[in-house]
Design an enzyme around this catalytic site. Structure first.
Site, PDB file in Angstrom:
ATOM      1  N   ALA A  92       0.861  -1.183   0.000  1.00 36.49           N
ATOM      2  CA  ALA A  92       0.000   0.000   0.000  1.00 36.49           C
ATOM      3  C   ALA A  92       0.894   1.229   0.000  1.00 36.49           C
ATOM      4  O   ALA A  92       1.731   1.392   0.894  1.00 36.49           O
ATOM      5  CB  ALA A  92      -0.929  -0.016   1.209  1.00 36.49           C
ATOM      6  N   SER A 120       5.222  -1.498  -1.265  1.00 38.21           N
ATOM      7  CA  SER A 120       4.661  -0.834  -2.458  1.00 38.21           C
ATOM      8  C   SER A 120       5.766  -0.084  -3.181  1.00 38.21           C
ATOM      9  O   SER A 120       6.629   0.526  -2.547  1.00 38.21           O
ATOM     10  CB  SER A 120       3.568   0.157  -2.034  1.00 38.21           C
ATOM     11  OG  SER A 120       3.295   1.052  -3.100  1.00 38.21           O
ATOM     12  N   TYR A 147       4.713  -2.443 -10.687  1.00 35.94           N
ATOM     13  CA  TYR A 147       3.841  -2.299 -11.847  1.00 35.94           C
ATOM     14  C   TYR A 147       4.731  -2.501 -13.058  1.00 35.94           C
ATOM     15  O   TYR A 147       5.952  -2.343 -12.980  1.00 35.94           O
ATOM     16  CB  TYR A 147       3.234  -0.894 -11.917  1.00 35.94           C
ATOM     17  CG  TYR A 147       2.311  -0.560 -10.766  1.00 35.94           C
ATOM     18  CD1 TYR A 147       0.986  -0.986 -10.764  1.00 35.94           C
ATOM     19  CD2 TYR A 147       2.760   0.191  -9.681  1.00 35.94           C
ATOM     20  CE1 TYR A 147       0.138  -0.675  -9.715  1.00 35.94           C
ATOM     21  CE2 TYR A 147       1.915   0.505  -8.622  1.00 35.94           C
ATOM     22  CZ  TYR A 147       0.605   0.071  -8.647  1.00 35.94           C
ATOM     23  OH  TYR A 147      -0.237   0.372  -7.607  1.00 35.94           O
ATOM     24  N   THR A 173       1.422  -6.100  -9.804  1.00 26.86           N
ATOM     25  CA  THR A 173       0.038  -5.630  -9.740  1.00 26.86           C
ATOM     26  C   THR A 173      -0.501  -5.524 -11.155  1.00 26.86           C
ATOM     27  O   THR A 173      -0.023  -4.729 -11.961  1.00 26.86           O
ATOM     28  CB  THR A 173      -0.050  -4.292  -8.987  1.00 26.86           C
ATOM     29  OG1 THR A 173       0.459  -4.511  -7.670  1.00 26.86           O
ATOM     30  CG2 THR A 173      -1.484  -3.790  -8.901  1.00 26.86           C
ATOM     31  N   LYS A 245      -0.848 -10.046  -8.777  1.00 26.86           N
ATOM     32  CA  LYS A 245      -1.804  -9.465  -7.822  1.00 26.86           C
ATOM     33  C   LYS A 245      -2.936  -8.779  -8.586  1.00 26.86           C
ATOM     34  O   LYS A 245      -2.680  -7.915  -9.428  1.00 26.86           O
ATOM     35  CB  LYS A 245      -1.088  -8.442  -6.933  1.00 26.86           C
ATOM     36  CG  LYS A 245      -2.004  -7.724  -5.953  1.00 26.86           C
ATOM     37  CD  LYS A 245      -1.220  -6.868  -4.984  1.00 26.86           C
ATOM     38  CE  LYS A 245      -2.116  -6.176  -3.977  1.00 26.86           C
ATOM     39  NZ  LYS A 245      -2.771  -4.978  -4.510  1.00 26.86           N
ATOM     40  N   SER A 267      -7.389 -10.508  -5.731  1.00 25.81           N
ATOM     41  CA  SER A 267      -7.473  -9.136  -5.215  1.00 25.81           C
ATOM     42  C   SER A 267      -8.178  -8.266  -6.242  1.00 25.81           C
ATOM     43  O   SER A 267      -8.036  -8.491  -7.448  1.00 25.81           O
ATOM     44  CB  SER A 267      -6.045  -8.605  -4.983  1.00 25.81           C
ATOM     45  OG  SER A 267      -6.051  -7.218  -4.657  1.00 25.81           O
ATOM     46  N   HIS A 269      -7.769  -4.889  -5.581  1.00 23.33           N
ATOM     47  CA  HIS A 269      -7.106  -3.640  -5.197  1.00 23.33           C
ATOM     48  C   HIS A 269      -7.949  -2.896  -4.145  1.00 23.33           C
ATOM     49  O   HIS A 269      -8.009  -1.670  -4.119  1.00 23.33           O
ATOM     50  CB  HIS A 269      -6.907  -2.768  -6.441  1.00 23.33           C
ATOM     51  CG  HIS A 269      -5.662  -1.930  -6.419  1.00 23.33           C
ATOM     52  ND1 HIS A 269      -4.573  -2.172  -7.221  1.00 23.33           N
ATOM     53  CD2 HIS A 269      -5.327  -0.831  -5.705  1.00 23.33           C
ATOM     54  CE1 HIS A 269      -3.645  -1.271  -7.008  1.00 23.33           C
ATOM     55  NE2 HIS A 269      -4.078  -0.432  -6.076  1.00 23.33           N
ATOM     56  N   GLY A 302     -11.082  -6.448   2.050  1.00 20.78           N
ATOM     57  CA  GLY A 302     -12.196  -6.481   2.995  1.00 20.78           C
ATOM     58  C   GLY A 302     -12.013  -7.386   4.195  1.00 20.78           C
ATOM     59  O   GLY A 302     -12.967  -7.583   4.958  1.00 20.78           O
ATOM     60  N   GLY A 323      -4.927  -4.226   3.531  1.00 23.82           N
ATOM     61  CA  GLY A 323      -4.400  -2.930   3.098  1.00 23.82           C
ATOM     62  C   GLY A 323      -4.766  -1.796   4.041  1.00 23.82           C
ATOM     63  O   GLY A 323      -3.935  -1.305   4.811  1.00 23.82           O
TER      64      GLY A 323
END
Ligand code: FMN
Ligand SMILES: CCCCCCC(=O)C(=O)O
Length: 331
Positions: A92, A120, A147, A173, A245, A267, A269, A302, A323
């Site tokens: 994150a 991250s 990324y 990601t 991810k 995920s 995100h 969540g 996260g």
């Protein structure tokens, strides 16, 4: 007897933090509006972020009784290392928003609890500083979130540095060809606050603040990312484990298997990217069924309690990540 009653110094019971929801409420009181919005909101209509947490309520636990739990052991293995319980800190970005120590504090906390952290690529500290902060407390493995970047040299440089600093895995990601449509960030013209940089990309605060938040992201990441080009390339440049991810379908689980990835993180995100995709706990069984044990499967999105973790593991995840609770804890 008699006299005035001695006041008993009690803390306001409403301020006691007993669960993650208490932590969230406490953070809300402390964080500036635009920062709280950045952390807490999802994209467009907030459908996926909402369902990520509420979907857990649909599942019931078929509890068995008369089981000896006197020596219960929550530990498990993650990245080949024992983890005290099956929950790590998701990658994150911009944790300096919630506490000046940002990712350093998260690394220390993870090491103290014996769980992994994913760094991250938009961290406010360098990979070396984050790794050192954790290793100063205990031996703990880290994943490096990446990324696909426009600049391959920069991407390879980050991979080399992650290797040098002893990271075990890359979390690529895959759900963010562009940043999600987040009305809150546009309304507030959210920009990374003064004083915070992205050292992993070599960006200082001045460079970041000159651009909109979306432009900062778009200027560095590559929206032409794809399975056929990027996974073999990653494989050719590193021996670190490669995890994808952002998977929420059987099709993409099969792609990850076909391309020899080590794992997937089911995920979305945290509902910050494409809105309307399924809650991760609902997507998980489909991915698990497609995988048939051929690839590792972790999940985030969540998860707010031990019961949520239990449900995710019962539905086939090996490990869970969170996260937003990181930011709430930091604040
Ligand atoms: C403020 C914030 C920043 C995030 N930054 C990143 C990031 O840099 N890279 C990434 O892959 N995911 C990022 N995520 C997504 C998380 O890794 C994770 O998937 C998500 O937060 C899990 O959902 P939860 O917040 O409901 O636990 C971020 C999430 C939040 C809330
Ligand atoms: C320009 C900074 C972008 C940080 C992106 C972090 C992220 O992935 C998120 O969900 O937000």
């Amino acid at each position: 007897m008699g006299g005035n009653p001695v006041p008993i110094p009690t803390k306001n019971p409403d301020d006691r933090i007993l669960c993650i929801e208490d932590l969230r409420k406490s953070a809300l009181k402390k964080l500036p509006r635009e920062v709280a919005d950045f952390i807490n909101c999802g994209s467009t209509d907030q459908i996926t972020i909402h369902e990520n947490t509420t979907a857990y309520n649909k599942y019931r636990v078929r509890s068995r009784v008369l089981i000896d739990v006197s020596k219960a052991d929550t530990s498990t293995i993650c990245f080949g290392q024992r983890s005290s319980f099956p929950l790590g800190c998701s990658p994150a970005g911009i944790q300096g928003l919630a506490h000046p120590d940002g990712e350093l504090a998260t690394a220390r906390a993870c090491a103290k609890k014996g769980v992994p952290m994913a760094i991250s690529s938009f961290a406010n500290y360098s990979i070396k500083d984050i790794r050192s902060a954790g290793l100063g407390v205990g031996p703990i493995k880290h994943a490096m979130q990446m990324y696909t970047l426009k600049n391959r040299e920069l991407e390879e440089g980050i991979i080399r540095e992650a290797e040098r600093q002893g990271c075990t895995a890359i979390f690529l990601t895959a759900d963010s060809p562009v940043l999600g449509v987040r009305y809150n960030e546009w309304r507030n013209d959210f920009r990374t606050p003064d004083g915070l940089g992205f050292p992993i990309y070599g960006w200082d605060t001045e460079k970041i603040r000159k651009q909109t938040h979306d432009d900062s992201f778009t200027n560095i990441t590559d929206d032409s990312h794809n399975w056929a080009r990027d996974i073999p390339w990653l494989r050719s440049v590193t021996n670190m484990e490669i995890w994808i991810k952002g998977v929420v379908t059987a099709e993409d689980t099969l792609m990850a298997i076909q391309l020899g990835c080590d794992g997937i993180i089911v995920s979305n995100h945290g509902g910050r990217q494409l809105d309307g995709v399924p809650a991760t706990i609902d997507a998980l069984p489909e991915c698990v069924a497609a995988a048939q044990g051929r690839i590792r499967i972790h999940v985030d999105g969540g998860i707010r309690s031990g019961t949520d973790m239990f449900k995710a593991i019962a539905l086939g995840a090996e490990y869970c990540w969170v996260g937003r609770p990181i930011f709430w804890g930091l604040s």
